[in-house]
Design a protein around this motif. Structure first.
Motif, PDB file in Angstrom:
ATOM      1  N   ILE A  29       0.840  -1.198   0.000  1.00 20.60           N
ATOM      2  CA  ILE A  29       0.000   0.000   0.000  1.00 20.60           C
ATOM      3  C   ILE A  29       0.875   1.249   0.000  1.00 20.60           C
ATOM      4  O   ILE A  29       0.588   2.236  -0.697  1.00 20.60           O
ATOM      5  N   ARG A  30       1.960   1.226   0.763  1.00 22.54           N
ATOM      6  CA  ARG A  30       2.909   2.357   0.731  1.00 22.54           C
ATOM      7  C   ARG A  30       3.425   2.571  -0.689  1.00 22.54           C
ATOM      8  O   ARG A  30       3.557   3.708  -1.155  1.00 22.54           O
ATOM      9  N   ALA A  31       3.724   1.471  -1.379  1.00 18.27           N
ATOM     10  CA  ALA A  31       4.233   1.576  -2.744  1.00 18.27           C
ATOM     11  C   ALA A  31       3.225   2.274  -3.649  1.00 18.27           C
ATOM     12  O   ALA A  31       3.597   3.093  -4.495  1.00 18.27           O
ATOM     13  N   LEU A  32       1.928   1.983  -3.479  1.00 15.12           N
ATOM     14  CA  LEU A  32       0.906   2.640  -4.292  1.00 15.12           C
ATOM     15  C   LEU A  32       0.883   4.137  -4.036  1.00 15.12           C
ATOM     16  O   LEU A  32       0.773   4.940  -4.969  1.00 15.12           O
ATOM     17  N   TYR A  33       0.967   4.527  -2.776  1.00 15.69           N
ATOM     18  CA  TYR A  33       1.019   5.949  -2.443  1.00 15.69           C
ATOM     19  C   TYR A  33       2.217   6.623  -3.111  1.00 15.69           C
ATOM     20  O   TYR A  33       2.110   7.723  -3.666  1.00 15.69           O
ATOM     21  N   LEU A  34       3.368   5.974  -3.029  1.00 16.93           N
ATOM     22  CA  LEU A  34       4.583   6.560  -3.577  1.00 16.93           C
ATOM     23  C   LEU A  34       4.538   6.601  -5.102  1.00 16.93           C
ATOM     24  O   LEU A  34       4.859   7.625  -5.726  1.00 16.93           O
ATOM     25  N   LEU A 205     -10.756  -0.820  10.505  1.00 12.03           N
ATOM     26  CA  LEU A 205      -9.559  -1.605  10.227  1.00 12.03           C
ATOM     27  C   LEU A 205      -8.768  -1.086   9.029  1.00 12.03           C
ATOM     28  O   LEU A 205      -7.597  -0.736   9.135  1.00 12.03           O
ATOM     29  N   TRP A 206      -9.427  -1.054   7.861  1.00 12.26           N
ATOM     30  CA  TRP A 206      -8.696  -0.709   6.651  1.00 12.26           C
ATOM     31  C   TRP A 206      -8.094   0.681   6.716  1.00 12.26           C
ATOM     32  O   TRP A 206      -6.947   0.901   6.324  1.00 12.26           O
ATOM     33  N   ARG A 207      -8.892   1.660   7.209  1.00 13.89           N
ATOM     34  CA  ARG A 207      -8.383   3.028   7.251  1.00 13.89           C
ATOM     35  C   ARG A 207      -7.114   3.111   8.098  1.00 13.89           C
ATOM     36  O   ARG A 207      -6.183   3.836   7.755  1.00 13.89           O
ATOM     37  N   ARG A 208      -7.059   2.358   9.176  1.00 16.14           N
ATOM     38  CA  ARG A 208      -5.851   2.380  10.005  1.00 16.14           C
ATOM     39  C   ARG A 208      -4.652   1.807   9.254  1.00 16.14           C
ATOM     40  O   ARG A 208      -3.537   2.313   9.368  1.00 16.14           O
ATOM     41  N   ALA A 213       0.370   2.937   6.335  1.00 22.00           N
ATOM     42  CA  ALA A 213       1.180   2.894   5.114  1.00 22.00           C
ATOM     43  C   ALA A 213       1.546   4.308   4.667  1.00 22.00           C
ATOM     44  O   ALA A 213       2.701   4.577   4.297  1.00 22.00           O
ATOM     45  N   TYR A 214       0.575   5.225   4.705  1.00 22.23           N
ATOM     46  CA  TYR A 214       0.841   6.615   4.340  1.00 22.23           C
ATOM     47  C   TYR A 214       1.866   7.238   5.286  1.00 22.23           C
ATOM     48  O   TYR A 214       2.802   7.927   4.852  1.00 22.23           O
ATOM     49  N   VAL A 235       5.468   6.619  14.307  1.00 19.36           N
ATOM     50  CA  VAL A 235       5.206   5.727  13.179  1.00 19.36           C
ATOM     51  C   VAL A 235       5.999   4.431  13.325  1.00 19.36           C
ATOM     52  O   VAL A 235       5.481   3.336  13.091  1.00 19.36           O
ATOM     53  N   THR A 236       7.257   4.562  13.731  1.00 23.58           N
ATOM     54  CA  THR A 236       8.079   3.366  13.913  1.00 23.58           C
ATOM     55  C   THR A 236       7.487   2.453  14.979  1.00 23.58           C
ATOM     56  O   THR A 236       7.428   1.231  14.803  1.00 23.58           O
ATOM     57  N   ARG A 237       7.017   3.026  16.089  1.00 19.24           N
ATOM     58  CA  ARG A 237       6.385   2.209  17.137  1.00 19.24           C
ATOM     59  C   ARG A 237       5.138   1.511  16.595  1.00 19.24           C
ATOM     60  O   ARG A 237       4.900   0.336  16.886  1.00 19.24           O
ATOM     61  N   GLN A 238       4.338   2.227  15.812  1.00 15.98           N
ATOM     62  CA  GLN A 238       3.123   1.637  15.251  1.00 15.98           C
ATOM     63  C   GLN A 238       3.459   0.502  14.283  1.00 15.98           C
ATOM     64  O   GLN A 238       2.792  -0.539  14.275  1.00 15.98           O
ATOM     65  N   LEU A 239       4.480   0.693  13.471  1.00 15.65           N
ATOM     66  CA  LEU A 239       4.896  -0.353  12.539  1.00 15.65           C
ATOM     67  C   LEU A 239       5.413  -1.578  13.293  1.00 15.65           C
ATOM     68  O   LEU A 239       5.104  -2.721  12.930  1.00 15.65           O
ATOM     69  N   ARG A 240       6.188  -1.354  14.342  1.00  8.07           N
ATOM     70  CA  ARG A 240       6.725  -2.477  15.104  1.00  8.07           C
ATOM     71  C   ARG A 240       5.617  -3.243  15.815  1.00  8.07           C
ATOM     72  O   ARG A 240       5.635  -4.480  15.863  1.00  8.07           O
ATOM     73  N   LEU A 241       4.647  -2.517  16.363  1.00  9.11           N
ATOM     74  CA  LEU A 241       3.531  -3.188  17.035  1.00  9.11           C
ATOM     75  C   LEU A 241       2.706  -3.985  16.033  1.00  9.11           C
ATOM     76  O   LEU A 241       2.328  -5.140  16.300  1.00  9.11           O
TER      77      LEU A 241
END
Length: 282
Positions: A29-34, A205-208, A213-214, A235-241
């Motif tokens: 999803i990040r890739a799509l944004y980029l 769920l999806w929006r989070r 990703a954004y 953001v890093t904490r959220q990704l790790r969790l």
């Protein structure tokens, strides 16, 4: 199994061990944004497909391509690449400002899509706690000159390590913008069409997932989109969790989801080839 085809990458590659990780979906999803920040590239997508009607199909086809090229046989990977090249060779797009008609398989556009995708995979995996040394990250980028070749790029023109990839993004930044097409992708990713009964789940769920990703995008992408993101440490904490939670789902259960590329690869090559992070660096 002795004599079985390991495919383009094989069990000893960084790619083999990383692409089975569940955070690959957020990275996608990040890739799509980029990718949407390159006006010529995103026009090529939106002018040649009904993105809103078939967005899920498009996402699944991309995931299937990555799974096939990572875990499929060499023949299957080459066949998937030939199919993508053939489709791209028949497509073109128009610049609404100049009227210029251009092919979607221009090397510059293919390179942008490739780099945005591979950077997203590597960035999200590492930032979410998947342990990769700098040397392994460079190996990963070098390995993916193979996937770049499959879509029609000259491997010698594709960044082969982190320094080259950073240099590429620095060079291409003046070409990036959040035009109306990028806004359309952004709107879709936040509010994808879904059955009315599933709208509450989408909002919860999806929006989070989309927002995470954004948030993992580089700062210049946030500036172009004009929407702020939490502080990098948050953001890093959220990704790790998120990574911790998703990785607690047993791999054997996750890999049961269609099209089961990993399970087929393990059946072809033997149980010792199951992807696992601990196998890196051995």
């Amino acid at each position: 199994m002795t004599g079985a085809d390991p495919g383009l990458f094989g069990p000893d590659s960084v790619t083999w061990q990383t692409h089975g990780d569940p955070m690959m979906w957020i990275a996608g999803i990040r890739a799509l944004y980029l990718q949407a920040l390159h006006p010529r590239a995103v026009r090529g997508v939106l002018q040649n497909s009904d993105f809103r009607r078939d967005a899920w199909g498009r996402l699944l086809r991309t995931a299937n391509f990555v799974g096939t090229t990572t875990y499929g046989t060499t023949e299957a990977a080459e066949r998937a690449g030939a199919r993508v090249r053939k489709i791209h060779s028949m497509l073109s797009a128009t610049d609404p400002d100049t009227g210029e008609r251009y092919r979607v398989d221009e090397p510059a556009l293919l390179l942008w899509v490739h780099c945005a995708e591979i950077d997203s995979y590597l960035h999200v995996l590492r930032r979410s706690g998947f342990r990769l040394t700098d040397a392994e990250a460079d190996r990963y980028l070098d390995e993916h000159r193979q996937s770049a070749r499959l879509v029609g790029l000259d491997p010698g023109a594709v960044p082969a390590n982190r320094a080259e990839l950073a240099g590429y993004f620095e060079k291409v930044r003046p070409d990036l913008a959040a035009g109306c097409e990028a806004r359309e992708v952004d709107d879709f990713l936040l509010r994808p069409p879904t059955h009315p009964l599933l709208i509450p789940a989408r909002e919860v769920l999806w929006r989070r997932v989309a927002q995470l990703a954004y948030a993992s995008l580089p700062p210049y992408a946030h500036e172009l989109y004009g929407r702020p993101a939490p502080a990098p440490a948050t953001v890093t904490r959220q990704l790790r969790l998120t990574g911790l939670l998703l990785r607690r789902v047993p791999a054997g259960l996750r890999w049961q989801l269609p099209p089961k590329h990993i399970l087929r690869a393990v059946a072809r090559l033997g149980p010792h080839t199951r992807p696992a992070p601990y196998k890196l660096g051995r």
